[in-house]
Write a protein that holds these residues in place. Structure first.
Motif, PDB file in Angstrom:
ATOM      1  N   ARG A  26      38.520  44.102  31.097  1.00 54.02           N
ATOM      2  CA  ARG A  26      38.399  42.714  31.434  1.00 54.02           C
ATOM      3  C   ARG A  26      39.235  42.934  33.118  1.00 54.02           C
ATOM      4  NH1 ARG A  26      37.733  38.235  28.401  1.00 54.02           N
ATOM      5  NH2 ARG A  26      39.162  36.864  29.558  1.00 54.02           N
ATOM      6  N   ARG A  27      39.823  43.448  33.036  1.00 54.44           N
ATOM      7  CA  ARG A  27      41.097  43.038  34.266  1.00 54.44           C
ATOM      8  C   ARG A  27      39.674  44.347  35.261  1.00 54.44           C
ATOM      9  NH1 ARG A  27      47.001  46.985  35.673  1.00 54.44           N
ATOM     10  NH2 ARG A  27      46.864  45.907  37.654  1.00 54.44           N
ATOM     11  N   GLU A  28      39.510  45.822  35.277  1.00 56.29           N
ATOM     12  CA  GLU A  28      38.486  45.969  35.822  1.00 56.29           C
ATOM     13  C   GLU A  28      37.243  45.035  36.309  1.00 56.29           C
ATOM     14  OE1 GLU A  28      39.130  51.013  33.797  1.00 56.29           O
ATOM     15  OE2 GLU A  28      37.026  49.592  33.692  1.00 56.29           O
ATOM     16  N   ALA A  29      36.737  44.871  35.086  1.00 59.40           N
ATOM     17  CA  ALA A  29      35.642  43.192  35.633  1.00 59.40           C
ATOM     18  C   ALA A  29      35.574  42.073  36.489  1.00 59.40           C
ATOM     19  CB  ALA A  29      35.190  42.830  33.603  1.00 59.40           C
ATOM     20  N   ARG A  30      37.106  41.838  36.252  1.00 61.25           N
ATOM     21  CA  ARG A  30      37.372  40.720  36.880  1.00 61.25           C
ATOM     22  C   ARG A  30      37.859  41.226  39.099  1.00 61.25           C
ATOM     23  NH1 ARG A  30      39.699  36.301  36.802  1.00 61.25           N
ATOM     24  NH2 ARG A  30      40.859  35.467  38.140  1.00 61.25           N
ATOM     25  N   ALA A  31      38.625  42.744  38.857  1.00 61.06           N
ATOM     26  CA  ALA A  31      38.471  43.090  39.809  1.00 61.06           C
ATOM     27  C   ALA A  31      36.830  43.828  40.546  1.00 61.06           C
ATOM     28  CB  ALA A  31      38.830  44.880  39.731  1.00 61.06           C
ATOM     29  N   GLU A  32      35.840  44.004  40.065  1.00 59.20           N
ATOM     30  CA  GLU A  32      34.523  43.996  40.327  1.00 59.20           C
ATOM     31  C   GLU A  32      34.125  42.649  41.120  1.00 59.20           C
ATOM     32  OE1 GLU A  32      29.969  45.931  39.100  1.00 59.20           O
ATOM     33  OE2 GLU A  32      31.849  46.462  38.303  1.00 59.20           O
TER      34      GLU A  32
END
Length: 371
Positions: A298-304
């Protein structure tokens, strides 16, 4: 908390009332040391523990200076509560005294050097004179009542008394002596000049030029609907098609034209709406990425999602700049300039094609034209 540069520059005041006690705050050293603008004197201040909290000598009072053998009476013009200084006007018993004279309005003395005038009292005759004498009486010691804040006026109020006077009062007695109350100076009333032909008359000022629309007497009835701009314009061009009440004020229909679009509240509302839209757009991108993680955290998805949101914001900004560029006529001006340059180049090429040189001995025909 400390005194600001604005308060330090306006420390010498003509107000008789004490509205706050900010003059007891310390003064930053950089305001005193400088650098100072050209022509401005270095401000003076006293230590905060040496400043006077409740001032019993205010502008409008009459004082004399301690040690003055002539007994000259001065009027207080200004007081500086930060430096404990009192600015006095010229002496009253001087011939040719003009209070509003522009030549040197007064001089500054310490607060401790001033003796407040209590009043003028009649004394018994002295020596061979049979007439009573009227002498000014000054307070050598002052006291005050408990101060209280007056919310209607926004200032502090207290009563001031003369415990001891110089000289003693004619009927002075240690057993029956009471403190003498000293009234505060009354502000001078501003005199209104007579109106001139260039001033607005009272009839024009009191004339009613705006009548608000009639509203229902109770809240149960709905308020009348305000006509739109299109209806108002149609009523002017075609009265038979859309008729509006004649009593309705024109300001109601022209509220958009008469209001200032660059007012602070409107600019703040537009900025808040702009920020709220950006925040909602970011949440929409994040929800879209959360719906399809594809093996990401979820952290990587939010950054993208944040990266896509920033690119989208930048594209919108560029599109808005291009729209404004197009709306202000820059695109049309660029097209006109391009057409003018193309027309000029075509005319130049046509002139070169139609150019005919006269035969002369120094001319050479190229081989390509011979074939």
């Amino acid at each position: 908390m400390s005194i600001t540069a604005r308060e330090l520059a306006r420390a010498a005041t003509t107000q008789a009332f004490t509205r706050n006690f900010r003059h007891l705050l310390p003064v930053p050293r950089f305001l005193v040391r400088g650098p100072l603008p050209p022509g401005e004197s270095r401000p003076k201040d006293t230590r905060p523990k040496d400043r006077i909290k409740y001032w019993n000598i205010v502008p409008g009072d009459y004082v004399r200076l301690r040690g003055d053998t002539q007994g000259t009476i001065h009027e207080v013009h200004r007081v500086n509560k930060i430096s404990n200084r009192v600015v006095l006007k010229r002496e009253l018993n001087r011939p040719g005294y003009v209070p509003n004279d522009q030549r040197g309005t007064g001089f500054s003395v310490p607060y401790s050097q001033c003796q407040l005038l209590v009043g003028r009292y009649e004394y018994p005759p002295e020596g061979e004179s049979a007439q009573p004498q009227v002498k000014p009486v000054f307070a050598s010691r002052l006291t005050m009542s408990k101060p209280y804040f007056y919310p209607k006026g926004g200032y502090w109020i207290w009563r001031r008394y003369a415990v001891n006077t110089t000289p003693r009062l004619p009927n002075y007695s240690e057993s029956t002596h009471v403190s003498i109350r000293i009234p505060w100076p009354k502000p001078t009333k501003v005199t209104k000049p007579e109106p001139s032909p260039y001033d607005t008359t009272a009839d024009a000022v009191n004339e009613v030029t705006y009548t608000p629309p009639a509203l229902p007497a109770t809240l149960l009835n709905p308020a009348p609907r305000i006509p739109t701009e299109h209806e108002y314009i149609t009523s002017l061009t075609k009265p038979d098609k859309a008729a509006l009440p004649a009593s309705a004020p024109v300001e109601v229909h022209l509220v958009k034209e008469l209001s200032n679009p660059h007012a602070r509240a409107k600019k703040q509302a537009r900025w808040q709406a702009f920020k709220a839209r950006q925040k909602a757009l970011l949440e929409e991108f994040v929800r879209a990425e959360y719906a399809n993680l594809a093996g990401r955290t979820r952290r990587e998805a939010r950054a993208e999602a944040t990266w896509k949101w920033r690119n989208h914001i930048e594209e919108e900004r560029k599109a808005e700049m291009k729209r404004r560029w197009r709306n202000r006529g820059a695109e049309a001006r660029q097209m006109r300039t391009a057409k003018r340059k193309a027309r000029k180049a075509a005319k130049r090429a046509q002139k070169l094609r139609n150019l005919v040189l006269e035969e002369a001995p120094n001319q050479v025909v190229p081989r390509s034209s011979r074939a």
